[in-house]
Design a protein around this motif. Structure first.
Motif, PDB file in Angstrom:
ATOM      1  N   ARG A 223       0.820  -1.222   0.000  1.00 47.50           N
ATOM      2  CA  ARG A 223       0.000   0.000   0.000  1.00 47.50           C
ATOM      3  C   ARG A 223       0.847   1.263   0.000  1.00 47.50           C
ATOM      4  N   MET A 224       2.132   1.132   0.324  1.00 47.90           N
ATOM      5  CA  MET A 224       3.029   2.293   0.372  1.00 47.90           C
ATOM      6  C   MET A 224       3.849   2.452  -0.908  1.00 47.90           C
ATOM      7  N   ILE A 225       3.625   1.578  -1.884  1.00 45.11           N
ATOM      8  CA  ILE A 225       4.381   1.670  -3.139  1.00 45.11           C
ATOM      9  C   ILE A 225       4.117   3.016  -3.798  1.00 45.11           C
ATOM     10  N   ARG A 226       5.199   3.695  -4.202  1.00 48.25           N
ATOM     11  CA  ARG A 226       5.090   4.958  -4.934  1.00 48.25           C
ATOM     12  C   ARG A 226       5.273   4.674  -6.421  1.00 48.25           C
ATOM     13  N   MET A 227       4.522   5.355  -7.232  1.00 46.83           N
ATOM     14  CA  MET A 227       4.595   5.158  -8.678  1.00 46.83           C
ATOM     15  C   MET A 227       5.121   6.415  -9.349  1.00 46.83           C
ATOM     16  N   ASP A 228       5.883   6.215 -10.436  1.00 44.87           N
ATOM     17  CA  ASP A 228       6.450   7.354 -11.164  1.00 44.87           C
ATOM     18  C   ASP A 228       5.341   8.234 -11.738  1.00 44.87           C
ATOM     19  N   ALA A 229       5.629   9.507 -11.860  1.00 46.24           N
ATOM     20  CA  ALA A 229       4.669  10.435 -12.453  1.00 46.24           C
ATOM     21  C   ALA A 229       4.360  10.019 -13.889  1.00 46.24           C
ATOM     22  N   LEU A 230       3.125  10.165 -14.297  1.00 43.51           N
ATOM     23  CA  LEU A 230       2.721   9.783 -15.653  1.00 43.51           C
ATOM     24  C   LEU A 230       3.274  10.767 -16.673  1.00 43.51           C
ATOM     25  N   ARG A 231       3.592  10.248 -17.843  1.00 36.03           N
ATOM     26  CA  ARG A 231       4.105  11.123 -18.907  1.00 36.03           C
ATOM     27  C   ARG A 231       2.986  12.027 -19.433  1.00 36.03           C
ATOM     28  N   THR A 232       3.376  13.097 -20.068  1.00 33.11           N
ATOM     29  CA  THR A 232       2.401  14.010 -20.663  1.00 33.11           C
ATOM     30  C   THR A 232       1.874  13.411 -21.968  1.00 33.11           C
ATOM     31  N   VAL A 233       0.585  13.384 -22.113  1.00 30.93           N
ATOM     32  CA  VAL A 233      -0.053  12.814 -23.301  1.00 30.93           C
ATOM     33  C   VAL A 233      -0.351  13.945 -24.286  1.00 30.93           C
ATOM     34  N   SER A 234       0.038  13.752 -25.535  1.00 32.10           N
ATOM     35  CA  SER A 234      -0.138  14.798 -26.540  1.00 32.10           C
ATOM     36  C   SER A 234      -1.608  14.925 -26.964  1.00 32.10           C
ATOM     37  N   LYS A 235      -1.946  16.080 -27.499  1.00 35.23           N
ATOM     38  CA  LYS A 235      -3.310  16.326 -27.980  1.00 35.23           C
ATOM     39  C   LYS A 235      -3.663  15.358 -29.106  1.00 35.23           C
ATOM     40  N   LYS A 236      -2.687  15.073 -29.970  1.00 32.44           N
ATOM     41  CA  LYS A 236      -2.937  14.163 -31.090  1.00 32.44           C
ATOM     42  C   LYS A 236      -3.318  12.774 -30.581  1.00 32.44           C
ATOM     43  N   GLU A 237      -2.634  12.295 -29.550  1.00 32.23           N
ATOM     44  CA  GLU A 237      -2.957  10.983 -28.971  1.00 32.23           C
ATOM     45  C   GLU A 237      -4.381  10.968 -28.421  1.00 32.23           C
ATOM     46  N   LYS A 238      -4.762  12.060 -27.748  1.00 33.55           N
ATOM     47  CA  LYS A 238      -6.100  12.118 -27.156  1.00 33.55           C
ATOM     48  C   LYS A 238      -7.195  12.165 -28.213  1.00 33.55           C
ATOM     49  N   ILE A 239      -6.887  12.711 -29.384  1.00 37.17           N
ATOM     50  CA  ILE A 239      -7.874  12.760 -30.465  1.00 37.17           C
ATOM     51  C   ILE A 239      -7.982  11.411 -31.166  1.00 37.17           C
ATOM     52  N   VAL A 240      -6.835  10.768 -31.379  1.00 38.33           N
ATOM     53  CA  VAL A 240      -6.826   9.482 -32.085  1.00 38.33           C
ATOM     54  C   VAL A 240      -7.447   8.380 -31.225  1.00 38.33           C
TER      55      VAL A 240
END
Length: 406
Positions: A223-240
């Motif tokens: 429950r204490m596991i830390r996860m790396d910050a998520l990468r930034t997702v481009s606008k093109k990826e969100k549209i596709v």
């Protein structure tokens, strides 16, 4: 004056000793209290509770189950009216007309357009492994389906479920109200009242049901596991993304296309940036209007003669089993995936529980449970990945059931 008093609703209750209707009216009061006083899913629970009140008031004539008997719409009764037990003819009521949107599968799809317009799929795109966690959380759907069939084998009176009924009960485990309503209206419309109320009640109880399961299946270290910050997702990826998902799901499970396609259309409105008016309308005006119509008409199906039965208790029991198994499925898959992931890349199993798709409540529960162990650990965005994946997963599971039994 005597005729007037004899036609009053209170006279009908007393004359017929209709205790079931009185019980249903009291249940509607309890649900309204939970919605208003406790804030449990008020946007849908309040209209559902009020619809339940309207349909159980004697003599109101707002909903006639005869019009939808046998799983079909009897258009002749809508046109010509319904013949009552006393021989009188009564015109179709307001809720009869509103319920057509449920029966024809219109309201759930319109709500999914609004849900898509409010959903950010960025966390899922940034961490595709989240899709597996969302899929694992649908385990409860299929366990409840098998459980309902197994319950039927016991031969208990009133607990005989057909394949279609079992599929409708199982979908409660997806913790997605519109999907549960969509599947049930297609497969077992006679169970729409208890299934809708079970689905939304358990969604409202996510902060109560999930934490004990999450803590029971994980260690303090996990429950204490830390996860790396998520990468930034481009606008093109969100549209596709919504276009690609719609095409893929429609080709794989065509019967899931109405729900998934509506969800992704709303998301495309949000992400493309050129139809802000449509996006805002889907998120606000459209969503609010449809929620009112859907809630009231679904609540109206909870009539006393169909709701107060052993079958309803069986549905409520299998619904909670589905929900608990779905929560456990996401957590256990995350633990299994950690076996193969290197240190520093492991997944906090708490985010797996968010795959039940109660957006965004389940993700917030994951965040809260993570901060119980480590107040500086932020899991919310990581949990949103499985959370939105669960919405897609439950819609696909719905499509599979409709393809098999529809």
């Amino acid at each position: 004056m005597t005729n007037f008093l004899n036609q009053a609703g209170i006279a009908t209750l007393i004359h017929n000793a209709d205790w079931k209707s009185i019980v249903m009216i009291l249940i509607s009061f309890v649900l309204m209290y939970l919605a208003i006083g406790k804030g449990f899913e008020p946007l849908l629970l309040l209209p559902i509770a009020f619809g339940m009140l309207l349909t159980n008031l004697p003599g109101a004539g707002m909903f006639h189950s005869e019009i939808f008997e046998g799983g079909h719409i009897h258009w002749d009764l809508i046109k010509n009216g319904v013949t009552l037990s006393n021989g009188a003819n009564e015109a179709a009521g307001l809720i009869d007309i509103l319920y057509l949107g449920v029966k024809l599968g219109i309201y759930p799809c319109l709500i999914f357009i609004g849900v898509g317009a409010m959903t950010d799929f960025g966390p899922l795109i940034a961490n595709p492994k989240s899709l597996l966690l969302g899929a694992a959380a649908q385990l409860g759907i299929f366990i409840a389906y098998l459980g309902a069939l197994g319950l039927s084998k016991l031969g208990i009176p009133g607990l005989e479920f057909t394949q279609k009924m079992a599929a409708s009960i199982g979908i409660i485990g997806g913790a997605d109200g519109p999907t549960a309503i969509y599947v049930t209206s297609r497969l077992a419309s006679e169970l729409l009242g208890p299934i809708a109320i079970a689905a939304y009640s358990y969604m409202a109880l996510v902060p109560v049901i999930q934490p004990p399961i999450m803590r029971g299946l994980t260690t303090k270290k996990e429950r204490m596991i830390r996860m790396d910050a998520l990468r930034t997702v481009s606008k093109k990826e969100k549209i596709v993304f919504p276009i690609a998902v719609t095409a893929f799901v429609a080709l794989l499970v065509p019967s899931a296309a109405p729900l998934v396609g509506s969800l992704m259309l709303g998301n495309l409105f949000r992400e493309c940036g050129v139809v802000d008016r449509l996006s805002k309308t889907a998120q606000n005006e459209l969503m609010n209007i449809v929620v009112i119509f859907l809630g009231v008409s679904v609540g109206a199906t909870a009539k006393a003669e169909s709701f107060l039965s052993p079958m309803t208790l069986g549905i409520l029991a299998m619904g909670i089993v589905a929900f608990m198994c779905g929560t456990a499925g996401g957590v256990l898959l995350a633990k299994f995936m950690n076996i193969f992931l290197p240190e520093g890349k492991k997944i906090n199993p708490l985010i797996g529980s968010a795959g039940v798709s109660a957006v965004p409540m389940a993700a917030r529960v994951s965040q809260k449970e993570g901060q119980r162990e480590d107040p500086s650990n932020f899991l919310l965005m990581h949990a949103m990945g499985p959370n939105v994946a669960g919405v897609i997963g439950s819609a696909v599971a719905a499509g599979v059931f409709i393809a098999l039994f529809g």
